[in-house]
Motif scaffolding. Structure first.
Motif, PDB file in Angstrom:
ATOM      1  N   LYS A   8       0.815  -1.207   0.000  1.00  0.00           N
ATOM      2  CA  LYS A   8       0.000   0.000   0.000  1.00  0.00           C
ATOM      3  C   LYS A   8       0.852   1.261   0.000  1.00  0.00           C
ATOM      4  CE  LYS A   8      -3.963  -2.078   2.354  1.00  0.00           C
ATOM      5  NZ  LYS A   8      -4.808  -2.087   3.561  1.00  0.00           N
ATOM      6  N   GLN A   9       0.325   2.287  -0.678  1.00  0.00           N
ATOM      7  CA  GLN A   9       0.912   3.617  -0.663  1.00  0.00           C
ATOM      8  C   GLN A   9      -0.128   4.582  -0.101  1.00  0.00           C
ATOM      9  OE1 GLN A   9       4.200   4.172  -1.584  1.00  0.00           O
ATOM     10  NE2 GLN A   9       4.229   1.931  -1.704  1.00  0.00           N
ATOM     11  N   LEU A  10       0.324   5.748   0.343  1.00  0.00           N
ATOM     12  CA  LEU A  10      -0.566   6.685   1.012  1.00  0.00           C
ATOM     13  C   LEU A  10      -1.758   7.071   0.153  1.00  0.00           C
ATOM     14  CD1 LEU A  10       2.022   9.039   2.761  1.00  0.00           C
ATOM     15  CD2 LEU A  10       0.580   7.295   3.838  1.00  0.00           C
ATOM     16  N   HIS A  11      -1.550   7.226  -1.141  1.00  0.00           N
ATOM     17  CA  HIS A  11      -2.652   7.672  -2.002  1.00  0.00           C
ATOM     18  C   HIS A  11      -3.682   6.572  -2.265  1.00  0.00           C
ATOM     19  CE1 HIS A  11       0.003   5.802  -5.015  1.00  0.00           C
ATOM     20  NE2 HIS A  11      -1.102   5.588  -5.693  1.00  0.00           N
ATOM     21  N   THR A  12      -3.385   5.345  -1.810  1.00  0.00           N
ATOM     22  CA  THR A  12      -4.317   4.244  -2.063  1.00  0.00           C
ATOM     23  C   THR A  12      -5.253   3.981  -0.885  1.00  0.00           C
ATOM     24  OG1 THR A  12      -2.856   2.503  -1.206  1.00  0.00           O
ATOM     25  CG2 THR A  12      -2.577   3.144  -3.522  1.00  0.00           C
ATOM     26  N   THR A 299       8.846  15.325   6.323  1.00  0.00           N
ATOM     27  CA  THR A 299       8.889  14.419   7.474  1.00  0.00           C
ATOM     28  C   THR A 299       7.575  13.664   7.633  1.00  0.00           C
ATOM     29  OG1 THR A 299      10.449  15.870   8.607  1.00  0.00           O
ATOM     30  CG2 THR A 299       9.227  14.308   9.970  1.00  0.00           C
ATOM     31  N   ILE A 300       6.467  14.383   7.504  1.00  0.00           N
ATOM     32  CA  ILE A 300       5.139  13.762   7.650  1.00  0.00           C
ATOM     33  C   ILE A 300       4.952  12.659   6.614  1.00  0.00           C
ATOM     34  CG2 ILE A 300       2.653  14.142   7.462  1.00  0.00           C
ATOM     35  CD1 ILE A 300       3.794  15.309  10.002  1.00  0.00           C
ATOM     36  N   LYS A 301       5.307  12.942   5.376  1.00  0.00           N
ATOM     37  CA  LYS A 301       5.128  11.952   4.311  1.00  0.00           C
ATOM     38  C   LYS A 301       5.942  10.697   4.590  1.00  0.00           C
ATOM     39  CE  LYS A 301       5.195  11.407  -0.713  1.00  0.00           C
ATOM     40  NZ  LYS A 301       5.431  12.095  -2.014  1.00  0.00           N
ATOM     41  N   GLU A 302       7.186  10.864   4.989  1.00  0.00           N
ATOM     42  CA  GLU A 302       8.055   9.714   5.261  1.00  0.00           C
ATOM     43  C   GLU A 302       7.526   8.887   6.422  1.00  0.00           C
ATOM     44  OE1 GLU A 302      11.849  11.490   5.931  1.00  0.00           O
ATOM     45  OE2 GLU A 302      12.275  11.788   3.784  1.00  0.00           O
ATOM     46  N   LYS A 303       7.102   9.560   7.493  1.00  0.00           N
ATOM     47  CA  LYS A 303       6.658   8.832   8.685  1.00  0.00           C
ATOM     48  C   LYS A 303       5.289   8.175   8.473  1.00  0.00           C
ATOM     49  CE  LYS A 303       9.386  11.276  12.154  1.00  0.00           C
ATOM     50  NZ  LYS A 303       9.359  12.017  13.441  1.00  0.00           N
ATOM     51  N   LEU A 304       4.402   8.854   7.742  1.00  0.00           N
ATOM     52  CA  LEU A 304       3.115   8.232   7.439  1.00  0.00           C
ATOM     53  C   LEU A 304       3.293   6.986   6.585  1.00  0.00           C
ATOM     54  CD1 LEU A 304       0.658  11.197   6.650  1.00  0.00           C
ATOM     55  CD2 LEU A 304       0.461   9.548   8.519  1.00  0.00           C
ATOM     56  N   GLN A 305       4.165   7.069   5.593  1.00  0.00           N
ATOM     57  CA  GLN A 305       4.396   5.910   4.740  1.00  0.00           C
ATOM     58  C   GLN A 305       5.021   4.766   5.529  1.00  0.00           C
ATOM     59  OE1 GLN A 305       3.450   5.476   1.306  1.00  0.00           O
ATOM     60  NE2 GLN A 305       3.850   3.393   2.058  1.00  0.00           N
ATOM     61  N   GLN A 312      -0.139  -1.713   7.334  1.00  0.00           N
ATOM     62  CA  GLN A 312      -1.015  -2.007   6.193  1.00  0.00           C
ATOM     63  C   GLN A 312      -2.467  -1.673   6.523  1.00  0.00           C
ATOM     64  OE1 GLN A 312      -0.047  -3.039   2.898  1.00  0.00           O
ATOM     65  NE2 GLN A 312       1.813  -2.217   3.829  1.00  0.00           N
ATOM     66  N   ALA A 313      -2.665  -0.552   7.169  1.00  0.00           N
ATOM     67  CA  ALA A 313      -4.011  -0.105   7.529  1.00  0.00           C
ATOM     68  C   ALA A 313      -4.835   0.168   6.277  1.00  0.00           C
ATOM     69  CB  ALA A 313      -3.922   1.155   8.387  1.00  0.00           C
ATOM     70  N   ASP A 314      -6.140   0.088   6.428  1.00  0.00           N
ATOM     71  CA  ASP A 314      -7.052   0.407   5.332  1.00  0.00           C
ATOM     72  C   ASP A 314      -7.435   1.879   5.330  1.00  0.00           C
ATOM     73  OD1 ASP A 314      -7.626  -2.390   4.277  1.00  0.00           O
ATOM     74  OD2 ASP A 314      -8.115  -2.609   6.400  1.00  0.00           O
ATOM     75  N   GLU A 315      -7.265   2.535   6.481  1.00  0.00           N
ATOM     76  CA  GLU A 315      -7.656   3.939   6.597  1.00  0.00           C
ATOM     77  C   GLU A 315      -6.925   4.541   7.793  1.00  0.00           C
ATOM     78  OE1 GLU A 315     -11.909   6.476   6.820  1.00  0.00           O
ATOM     79  OE2 GLU A 315     -11.861   4.346   6.268  1.00  0.00           O
TER      80      GLU A 315
END
Length: 341
Positions: A8-12, A299-305, A312-315
């Motif tokens: 999964k990627q953040l945009h999915t 930083t937010i993008k890296e840590k969220l990913q 592997q959360a759904d939301e």
């Protein structure tokens, strides 16, 4: 638990909002509700999936105690975003009352209402007693309360209580979520085939264990054919790491006040919070808020990913206790720009 870290990627995945309607120093509760509506309208426009309000009591920094009332107010001032409870603390209420309240909300705003349920009191023990009176429920009968509540929505129920019916409520398809900060609700959600939301924003150390239990024991149901896990997470985003860390001290002070049994509205940021805490308090704060994601857009993008890779959360359900309302809006806008949903 084996997880494909490339899956999964953040945009999915979907992103949603958890709001405690913060009461800040120098403001009124009316101001808090105005800010809640303003935030809901912005995140709806930005493409967030759902907007949940939390039930807490006797906390001077949280205005969403009459949760179903605030849900109705938010739904009335938005057009399509899902609105719900994150959550209703079911042991505080008679299941029939919740069925009627959420039946009313769903009838007013068809197809937009979520019912997230928890079994904790959402407050201290004295306040829990004031709420529960003669019910004497401490959460141990939560599965029975849940079954009773679900029966009120189901016209075909064979419950012994079928002589008591919920109007509005009966026959309505209101999604029910189980919320938790440990393994109990994870296993119950799995057993019943319900969606599950875990409170990673204040119980980060138990996240992976709860997810493993939920996924391992999940049984398909009429509601869900496969597990669906949403994770609550503190995210405080700003233009720089330094600014975000400063903004985050309001959240940290809020939890510090809870540790100290000190009742105060949400405090403005402070430059040197470490100097105001003992080592014991620092450890306690780390245990509860160690999973928070704080920083610049990069930083937010890296840590969220990284968090998505691990879970592997759904939301993701983002909560941002930020003192300044404009800074809070900007934090959610930064997330929107990162994820591009």
């Amino acid at each position: 638990m084996s997880i494909d870290t490339e899956q999964k990627q953040l945009h999915t995945i979907k992103f949603s909002v958890l709001d405690l309607a913060p009461i800040t120093v120098g403001s009124t509760i009316t101001d808090s509700f105005k800010n809640t509506v303003d935030l809901a309208q912005h995140v709806e426009k930005w493409g967030y999936n759902r907007y949940w309000l939390a039930e807490h009591h006797n906390i001077p920094s949280v205005a969403s105690s009459a949760t179903s009332v605030v849900i109705g107010h938010v739904a009335a001032n938005t057009t399509h975003i899902r609105v719900g409870s994150g959550g209703i603390m079911l042991p505080n209420h008679a299941p029939l009352v919740i069925a009627e309240q959420f039946g009313t909300l769903e009838s007013l705003f068809p197809g937009r209402i979520d019912l997230g349920l928890g079994r904790a009191p959402g407050t201290d023990q004295l306040t829990a007693h004031a709420l529960r009176r003669g019910q004497r429920s401490d959460g141990h009968d939560f599965p029975e309360q849940l079954a009773e509540l679900r029966a009120y929505f189901n016209p075909a129920s064979t419950s012994a209580r079928r002589h008591v019916r919920a109007f509005p409520g009966e026959g309505l398809n209101i999604p029910i979520w189980l919320l938790g900060s440990s393994g109990f609700s994870a296993q119950l959600a799995a057993q019943l085939g319900l969606p599950f939301s875990f409170a990673s924003h204040f119980s980060p150390n138990h996240t992976m264990q709860a997810l493993e239990l939920y996924r391992r024991y999940f049984k398909p149901s009429e509601v869900l054919q496969k597990p669906y896990a949403m994770l609550g997470i503190n995210v405080i985003a700003a233009e720089t790491d330094e600014e975000a860390k400063l903004l985050a001290t309001s959240l940290q002070q809020q939890f510090l006040n809870l540790i100290r049994n000190k009742e105060e509205p949400l405090q403005p940021p402070v430059e040197n919070l470490d100097g105001l805490m003992s080592e014991h308090e620092k450890a306690a704060l780390q245990q509860q808020l160690g999973g928070s994601i704080i920083g610049s857009p990069k930083t937010i993008k890296e840590k969220l990913q990284a968090f998505l890779n691990d879970t592997q959360a759904d939301e993701f359900m983002v909560t941002s206790q930020i003192f300044d309302h404009k800074a809070r809006l900007r934090s959610y806008e930064i997330i929107k720009d990162i994820v591009k949903f």
